[in-house]
Design an enzyme around this catalytic site. Sequence first.
Site, PDB file in Angstrom:
ATOM      1  N   ILE A  16       0.874  -1.300  -0.008  1.00 41.45           N
ATOM      2  CA  ILE A  16      -0.193  -0.024   0.045  1.00 41.45           C
ATOM      3  C   ILE A  16       0.657   1.181  -0.014  1.00 41.45           C
ATOM      4  O   ILE A  16       1.171   1.918  -0.458  1.00 41.45           O
ATOM      5  CB  ILE A  16      -1.274  -0.146   1.133  1.00 41.45           C
ATOM      6  CG1 ILE A  16      -2.173  -1.269   1.418  1.00 41.45           C
ATOM      7  CG2 ILE A  16      -1.823   1.032   1.161  1.00 41.45           C
ATOM      8  CD1 ILE A  16      -2.531  -1.212   2.271  1.00 41.45           C
ATOM      9  N   GLY A  17       2.152   1.114   0.739  1.00 42.71           N
ATOM     10  CA  GLY A  17       2.632   2.631   0.202  1.00 42.71           C
ATOM     11  C   GLY A  17       3.774   1.912   1.347  1.00 42.71           C
ATOM     12  O   GLY A  17       4.569   0.782   2.528  1.00 42.71           O
ATOM     13  N   GLY A  19       6.553   3.770   4.886  1.00 42.42           N
ATOM     14  CA  GLY A  19       6.616   5.168   5.644  1.00 42.42           C
ATOM     15  C   GLY A  19       8.366   4.816   6.208  1.00 42.42           C
ATOM     16  O   GLY A  19       9.088   3.819   5.664  1.00 42.42           O
ATOM     17  N   GLY A  20       8.488   5.728   7.169  1.00 44.72           N
ATOM     18  CA  GLY A  20      10.512   5.483   7.424  1.00 44.72           C
ATOM     19  C   GLY A  20      10.172   4.315   8.452  1.00 44.72           C
ATOM     20  O   GLY A  20      12.041   3.968   8.043  1.00 44.72           O
ATOM     21  N   MET A  21       9.646   3.218   9.052  1.00 40.89           N
ATOM     22  CA  MET A  21      10.178   2.421   9.631  1.00 40.89           C
ATOM     23  C   MET A  21       9.465   1.259   8.385  1.00 40.89           C
ATOM     24  O   MET A  21      10.449   0.220   9.437  1.00 40.89           O
ATOM     25  CB  MET A  21       9.126   2.371  10.557  1.00 40.89           C
ATOM     26  CG  MET A  21       8.943   2.948  11.764  1.00 40.89           C
ATOM     27  SD  MET A  21       9.105   2.675  13.340  1.00 40.89           S
ATOM     28  CE  MET A  21       7.073   3.072  13.712  1.00 40.89           C
ATOM     29  N   VAL A  24       4.190  -0.888   3.823  1.00 36.52           N
ATOM     30  CA  VAL A  24       2.742  -1.233   4.412  1.00 36.52           C
ATOM     31  C   VAL A  24       2.279  -2.452   3.594  1.00 36.52           C
ATOM     32  O   VAL A  24       2.243  -1.900   2.619  1.00 36.52           O
ATOM     33  CB  VAL A  24       2.234  -0.082   5.203  1.00 36.52           C
ATOM     34  CG1 VAL A  24       0.802  -0.661   5.493  1.00 36.52           C
ATOM     35  CG2 VAL A  24       2.833   1.280   5.948  1.00 36.52           C
ATOM     36  N   LYS A  39       1.916  -3.455   8.471  1.00 39.25           N
ATOM     37  CA  LYS A  39       2.705  -2.415   8.432  1.00 39.25           C
ATOM     38  C   LYS A  39       4.058  -3.413   9.349  1.00 39.25           C
ATOM     39  O   LYS A  39       4.506  -3.532  10.410  1.00 39.25           O
ATOM     40  CB  LYS A  39       2.782  -1.359   9.361  1.00 39.25           C
ATOM     41  CG  LYS A  39       3.473  -0.836   9.739  1.00 39.25           C
ATOM     42  CD  LYS A  39       3.746   1.015  10.278  1.00 39.25           C
ATOM     43  CE  LYS A  39       4.342   1.856  10.678  1.00 39.25           C
ATOM     44  NZ  LYS A  39       3.769   3.184  11.245  1.00 39.25           N
ATOM     45  N   ASP A 133       3.045  12.421  16.973  1.00 42.47           N
ATOM     46  CA  ASP A 133       3.418  11.940  15.713  1.00 42.47           C
ATOM     47  C   ASP A 133       1.741  12.558  14.619  1.00 42.47           C
ATOM     48  O   ASP A 133       2.236  12.014  13.670  1.00 42.47           O
ATOM     49  CB  ASP A 133       4.179  11.025  15.335  1.00 42.47           C
ATOM     50  CG  ASP A 133       5.223  10.976  13.466  1.00 42.47           C
ATOM     51  OD1 ASP A 133       5.514  11.750  13.103  1.00 42.47           O
ATOM     52  OD2 ASP A 133       5.298  10.152  13.022  1.00 42.47           O
TER      53      ASP A 133
HETATM   54  N1  LIG Z   1      -4.244   1.719   7.681  1.00 39.40           N
HETATM   55  C1  LIG Z   1      -3.801   1.795   6.681  1.00 39.40           C
HETATM   56  N2  LIG Z   1      -4.851   1.748   5.687  1.00 39.40           N
HETATM   57  C2  LIG Z   1      -4.447   2.047   4.947  1.00 39.40           C
HETATM   58  N3  LIG Z   1      -3.593   2.444   4.378  1.00 39.40           N
HETATM   59  C3  LIG Z   1      -2.442   2.482   5.446  1.00 39.40           C
HETATM   60  C4  LIG Z   1      -2.681   3.010   6.688  1.00 39.40           C
HETATM   61  N4  LIG Z   1      -1.734   2.982   7.156  1.00 39.40           N
HETATM   62  C5  LIG Z   1      -0.580   3.352   5.792  1.00 39.40           C
HETATM   63  N5  LIG Z   1      -0.763   3.215   5.098  1.00 39.40           N
HETATM   64  C6  LIG Z   1      -0.605   3.756   4.263  1.00 39.40           C
HETATM   65  O1  LIG Z   1       0.850   3.445   3.697  1.00 39.40           O
HETATM   66  C7  LIG Z   1       1.869   4.709   4.078  1.00 39.40           C
HETATM   67  C8  LIG Z   1       2.930   4.444   5.356  1.00 39.40           C
HETATM   68  O2  LIG Z   1       2.436   3.985   6.192  1.00 39.40           O
HETATM   69  P1  LIG Z   1       3.565   4.469   7.272  1.00 39.40           P
HETATM   70  O3  LIG Z   1       2.551   4.843   8.616  1.00 39.40           O
HETATM   71  O4  LIG Z   1       4.457   3.502   7.038  1.00 39.40           O
HETATM   72  O5  LIG Z   1       4.406   5.822   7.031  1.00 39.40           O
HETATM   73  P2  LIG Z   1       4.481   7.674   7.619  1.00 39.40           P
HETATM   74  O6  LIG Z   1       3.176   7.487   8.087  1.00 39.40           O
HETATM   75  O7  LIG Z   1       4.211   8.139   5.851  1.00 39.40           O
HETATM   76  O8  LIG Z   1       5.933   7.182   7.401  1.00 39.40           O
HETATM   77  P3  LIG Z   1       6.234   7.515   9.327  1.00 39.40           P
HETATM   78  O9  LIG Z   1       6.546   5.991   9.770  1.00 39.40           O
HETATM   79  O10 LIG Z   1       7.747   8.547   8.993  1.00 39.40           O
HETATM   80  O11 LIG Z   1       6.091   8.055  10.331  1.00 39.40           O
HETATM   81  C9  LIG Z   1       0.678   6.169   3.974  1.00 39.40           C
HETATM   82  O12 LIG Z   1       0.903   7.155   3.674  1.00 39.40           O
HETATM   83  C10 LIG Z   1      -0.307   5.443   3.519  1.00 39.40           C
HETATM   84  O13 LIG Z   1      -0.673   5.398   3.007  1.00 39.40           O
END
Ligand SMILES: Nc1ncnc2c1ncn2[C@@H]1O[C@H](COP(=O)(O)OP(=O)(O)OP(=O)(O)O)[C@@H](O)[C@H]1O
Length: 525
Positions: A16-17, A19-21, A24, A39, A133
Site C-alpha cells: 500500500i505504501g 513510511g519511515g519505518m 505497509v 505494517k 507524530d
Molecule cells: N491502516 C492503513 N490503511 C491503509 N493505508 C495505510 C494504513 N496505514 C498506512 N497506510 C498507507 O501506507 C503509507 C505508509 O504508512 P506509514 O505509517 O508507514 O508511513 P508514514 O506515516 O508516512 O511514515 P512514518 O513511518 O515516518 O511516520 C501511508 O502513507 C498510507 O498511505
Amino acid sequence: MPPETIAGRYEVLEQIGRGGMGAVWLCRDGVLGRQVAVKQLGGLPGETAPNLARSLREARASAALTHPHVVSIYDAVEDQDRVWLVMEYVPSRTLSAVTADQGPLTPRRAAFIGAQIADGLAAAHAAGTVHRDVKPSNVLVGDGDLAKIADFGIARHVDDETLTQTGMVTGTPMYFSPQLARGRTAVPADDVWALGATLFSVVEGEPPWPQLPNAIAMLHHIAEHPPPRPQRAGLLGDLVTRMLSADPAERPDMATVASELHVIADAEHPGPDEPTVAFAANPPTVEREARVPPPEPTADSIPGPTPDPTPVATRLPPALPVGAEPSSAAPHPSRRSRWLPIAVLVGALLLLGAVGAALLLGGGDDDDPATAADDEPSASGDPDRSPDGEEGSGGGDQPGSETVPEATASGSTSEDEPEDEATAEPPADAAQFVSDYYALLPSDTKTAWDLLSDGMQAEVGSYGSYKGFWRTIDAVSVEDVADDGSGTVTVELTYTSDAGTESETRTITVEDTSEGTQIVGDQVG
Ligand SMILES: Nc1ncnc2c1ncn2[C@@H]1O[C@H](COP(=O)(O)OP(=O)(O)OP(=O)(O)O)[C@@H](O)[C@H]1O
C-alpha cells in the site's frame, strides 16, 4: 519482500505504501476473512532492540484505543525476526497526498477533517496516550473526507517511564512543538500544536516552517521562531493561532479543539438529525458515529480562488443580538478567552439568521505584531471626522430606549460611553453617515474604525480583530438604507467574499457625540 503469508495468517496481497519505518501491505486475514493493513516494523538496516521494543509498545498503546477516527490496531505478530503490526485497512489517501494532488483545502473542509482527527486524539488523551507524530501524512482520508489518525508508532502512554528513559528522538520535527523541539517530554498539548500545524499546512498549502536540511536545524528553528499567522484560514485562523501558542497552557485542549472544529465544519451542514455513516472497510466498534461529510469537493473547488461553499454566515462572525448572549458583550479579560464562546456561538447565531458582522469580531489578532503598533489607529478617533471628512452636525431628540447602543444594553463598561450618551444627539443625516461608513469598507478600515464609539470598539475587542474581519470581505454594498429620524438606521447590506454573496439587514444607531458623529450601536435585523 515480505513472506507470502505473515505469521501463517495474513496473506500478502499488495504493497500500500512505505513510511519511515518500513512498508505497509494490504493483506487478507485468513482467519477472519477480512482485509487488513500490515505494517512491517523492524528488520531495517541498523534496526535495534529499542526500535523493536518501541514497535511493540506502539501496538500496546494503540490497541487500547477504539475510536472511529483512530486506525484500529488488531494485532502485533513476530515473523522472520520482524514485528508486523496488523491494522484496520482504511481505503484512503493521506492528507498530505490529498493536498499535494488538489492544492490547499478550504478552511471548512480542513475543519471537517480536523474535527474528526481531534475527536480521535481527544479520546487518546483521555486514555492517557499522546500521539506525538500528528502530521498530514498520518491522517488517512477516505471517501467523503472521512478521516482517521494513523500511526501511533511513537505514541506513548504518559505513565510509560521506560519509554521516556530511552531518550529516543522520534517523530517528525516539522510538526514538533517548541517544547518538544527543546527536548521536553511529550504532553497532549504537543498534539494540539501538531494538529494546529497540520491544519495550517493544509489551508496554507505549506507548513508553518521552511523545510530545513537536517532535523537539528529544524528543531532549532522551531524552538526559536514563532509560527507565522495563517493567511488563508478564514474562520479557522483564530483557532489555529491558539493551537500554535508558544505557551502550551494557552493552547486549547484537544476536546475543545474538536468542538470548535465541529462548529466551524458543521456550520455548513447543521442538523442533529443527519444520518450517520461508517467507514466502508472494517469499521471498528464505534463510540461516536462518523458524521456525514460535506459533498466531496470537485477538483475545481479545492484551490483558494474558487468560492468556498461555506456561506458568508458561517465565515463572518455575526453581531450578537441584544440579549442573545449577555456575557459575550461583557468586558473581556483577554482576547483569547473570548474566542471559545464566540466560536461555539456561531452555530446558534446561524439559527437566529444572523449573517455577517459589519462591526463585530473578525479573524484578526491583536496579539499579532503585524496588526499592532504601526497599524493601530487612535483609540478614540478623530473627533471631527465623518466618512466624508465633514464635521458632524447635531439636532433633534435623544434616542429612545429601543435605540440604546448594544454595548450599553448588554453591559459594556466602557468608561467613555456614559459621556457619549450624555452629549449624544441624532445626526442630521444618519442614513448618509451609515452609507458613507460602508463606502469606506473593506479598504479603509482605519478611517472606518475611528467612526465607531469607544463602546463599539470595546465590543469589537481590537482594531486587529476588526481589520482581520474586513480582510475576509471583498466588497460590501448598501442596497437599502432608511433613517427613522432619531439616529436609528436600518440598512440592507450585501457582502461579497470567497464564499460568495450574502445579504443581511442591520439596525445601526448613530449619534453626534463629543467625539463627533459615531456609530454607537449595531445589531442584526
Ligand atoms: N491502516 C492503513 N490503511 C491503509 N493505508 C495505510 C494504513 N496505514 C498506512 N497506510 C498507507 O501506507 C503509507 C505508509 O504508512 P506509514 O505509517 O508507514 O508511513 P508514514 O506515516 O508516512 O511514515 P512514518 O513511518 O515516518 O511516520 C501511508 O502513507 C498510507 O498511505
